[in-house]
Design an enzyme around this catalytic site. Structure first.
Site: not given
Length: 268
Positions: A46, A158
């Site tokens: 991320s 993600d």
């Protein structure tokens, strides 16, 4: 991730996700620099993938700090209607290209890897080759908010869903002790103010127990004292960087002493 310890390498570093809290990573890079501890390989997830990429391609902590201060995270999203999500994070990929050009992960100065989730299968994807821009986009693609990123025939989102602090890509690198940064380890959740806050709270609250188990493989886990900061308040970037630095330097210094890390100054 490519193997092979580079001259002066002493640790492997895993940078976890945590939205705006990722600014703390910059403070930790500052502490490592001041303690003359060299990072030999790095993995990110991320926002951690963004910081990891900049570091792996030679950006100093000062340069990354300047970039972070100027970063308008929500401006990095462009409204793009699709069947999978309302927004696209192509602007994030564009920023990476602006900063690093058409860089590829396998060409980084130190071994670099990122984590994403294959949303079609729910499996973890370790990205250690190919274009950095698309890898950062995939690793930071919040499902339900952003369109999945198409990469190597997969729909990726993600990595928070499978491994928020990316320890696994570093386990077999033999590039020194593994130091992990868990941005969410002490986080106190608060009432979300928008859909982004709702999604982030949902994801990160669900993963805390899993992350704790995954971090057992690390030699040192740093959990910066950033529990009072919001996941989405970009006005606190500078303060989060400073807290990341202050809350990690002593921990790193003690670990360096106890583990006998070889710093740049100590090398023959």
């Amino acid at each position: 991730m490519p193997k092979g310890q580079k001259k002066g390498a002493t640790i492997s570093l895993a940078l976890g996700g945590g939205a705006v809290l990722g600014a703390a990573h910059v403070g930790i890079l500052r502490a490592l620099n001041e303690l003359d501890i060299t990072v030999s390989s790095v993995a990110g997830n991320s926002i951690g993938s963004f910081i990891a990429a900049l570091h792996a391609f030679g950006k100093s902590w000062q340069e990354i700090a300047d970039i972070s201060r100027e970063l308008d995270w929500f401006d990095l999203s462009g409204l793009t209607l699709s069947q999978y999500g309302l927004l696209s994070n192509k602007k994030f990929g564009g920023l990476v290209q602006e900063l690093l050009g058409d860089a590829r992960l396998e060409h980084a100065r130190i071994p670099l890897a990122m984590i994403a989730t294959n949303i079609s299968t729910g499996s973890k994807v370790v990205m250690d080759n190919g274009y950095v821009a698309s890898a950062v986009m995939a690793s930071s693609c919040i499902p339900g908010l952003f369109r999945p990123v198409e990469r190597n025939g997969m729909l990726l989102v993600d990595g928070v869903l499978v491994e928020n602090v990316p320890v696994s890509p570093l386990l077999n690198t033999e590039n020194g002790p593994i130091i992990c940064v868990d941005l969410m380890g002490k986080h106190r959740f608060s009432k979300p103010e928008n859909i982004v806050g709702v999604l982030l709270n949902a994801f990160y609250s669900a993963l805390q127990n899993t992350t704790e188990i995954q971090l057992e493989e690390a030699d040192l886990v740093i959990t910066p004292d950033i529990d009072s900061f919001s996941l989405v308040d970009t006005s606190a970037i500078a303060e989060i960087m400073e807290v990341g630095y202050q809350s990690s330097k002593k921990v790193l210094q003690e670990f360096s002493t106890k583990s006998g890390l070889i710093t740049r100054r100590q090398q023959p």
